[in-house]
Design an enzyme around this catalytic site. Structure first.
Site, PDB file in Angstrom:
ATOM      1  CG  HIS A  22      17.119  12.608   6.099  1.00  0.00           C
ATOM      2  ND1 HIS A  22      16.869  13.180   7.305  1.00  0.00           N
ATOM      3  CD2 HIS A  22      16.380  11.484   6.046  1.00  0.00           C
ATOM      4  CE1 HIS A  22      16.020  12.444   7.979  1.00  0.00           C
ATOM      5  NE2 HIS A  22      15.702  11.401   7.236  1.00  0.00           N
ATOM      6  CG  ASP A  30       2.556   4.678 -15.102  1.00  0.00           C
ATOM      7  OD1 ASP A  30       2.433   5.709 -15.794  1.00  0.00           O
ATOM      8  OD2 ASP A  30       1.666   4.286 -14.319  1.00  0.00           O
ATOM      9  NE  ARG A 109      -5.295  11.035 -12.791  1.00  0.00           N
ATOM     10  CZ  ARG A 109      -6.304  11.128 -13.629  1.00  0.00           C
ATOM     11  NH1 ARG A 109      -7.191  10.171 -13.711  1.00  0.00           N
ATOM     12  NH2 ARG A 109      -6.437  12.183 -14.385  1.00  0.00           N
ATOM     13  CE1 TYR A 131      -4.765   5.313 -10.801  1.00  0.00           C
ATOM     14  CE2 TYR A 131      -5.546   3.540 -12.213  1.00  0.00           C
ATOM     15  CZ  TYR A 131      -5.709   4.800 -11.667  1.00  0.00           C
ATOM     16  OH  TYR A 131      -6.811   5.545 -11.981  1.00  0.00           O
ATOM     17  CG  ASN A 133       2.710   6.454 -11.625  1.00  0.00           C
ATOM     18  OD1 ASN A 133       3.507   6.451 -12.543  1.00  0.00           O
ATOM     19  ND2 ASN A 133       1.397   6.568 -11.802  1.00  0.00           N
TER      20      ASN A 133
END
Length: 145
Positions: A22, A30, A109, A131, A133
């Site tokens: 948890h 990517d 980023r 982008y 990800n």
């Protein structure tokens, strides 16, 4: 192969998802993401796109209900243009499995990279959208008796 488990999920990925506790986070990255430079726990899913992987993972993986957001995406750098369909497709998949999911959090980023360093693992995909990800934070697995 196993019944009821997508063939997109490799044994290594299934083991990693199982071992996560948890609050642990997994980056689904990517093809351009510098995963190996950020984390020693790398799982390969070359040739696979992220949305179908999310669809395969989420029936097995509860998302955290923390109000800080169980889903984090990388925000584009100034001047970069992203395809809004990427986030939309992720949202559709996630909300179809976990409709109570909080809105996606966004990180710049380099903040995203710092978060990835602390993640449980990074799943490197063949996703070619920029982008694309995403980070998923695991929730509590509730077992029915």
């Amino acid at each position: 192969m196993l019944l009821g488990i997508s063939p997109l999920l490799s044994p290594n990925l299934l083991f990693t998802l199982y071992c996560m506790g948890h609050g642990d986070e997994i980056v689904i990255a990517d093809a351009n993401f510098p995963g190996s430079a950020l984390n020693k726990e790398i799982i390969r899913a070359d040739g696979l796109e992220i949305a179908p992987l999310l669809k395969a993972i989420l029936p097995l993986f509860p998302l955290d209900n923390n109000p800080q957001g169980p889903v984090i995406m990388m925000s584009p750098s100034e001047g970069d243009i992203v395809d809004p369909q990427v986030e939309q497709s992720y949202s559709e998949v996630i909300l179809s499995q976990w409709p109570e999911t909080q809105p996606f959090m966004k990180l710049e980023r380099f903040e995203f990279y710092e978060r990835a360093k602390k993640s449980f693992a990074i799943l490197m995909t063949g996703e070619t959208q920029i982008y694309a990800n995403i980070i998923l934070r695991k929730g509590v697995v509730k077992v029915k008796n």
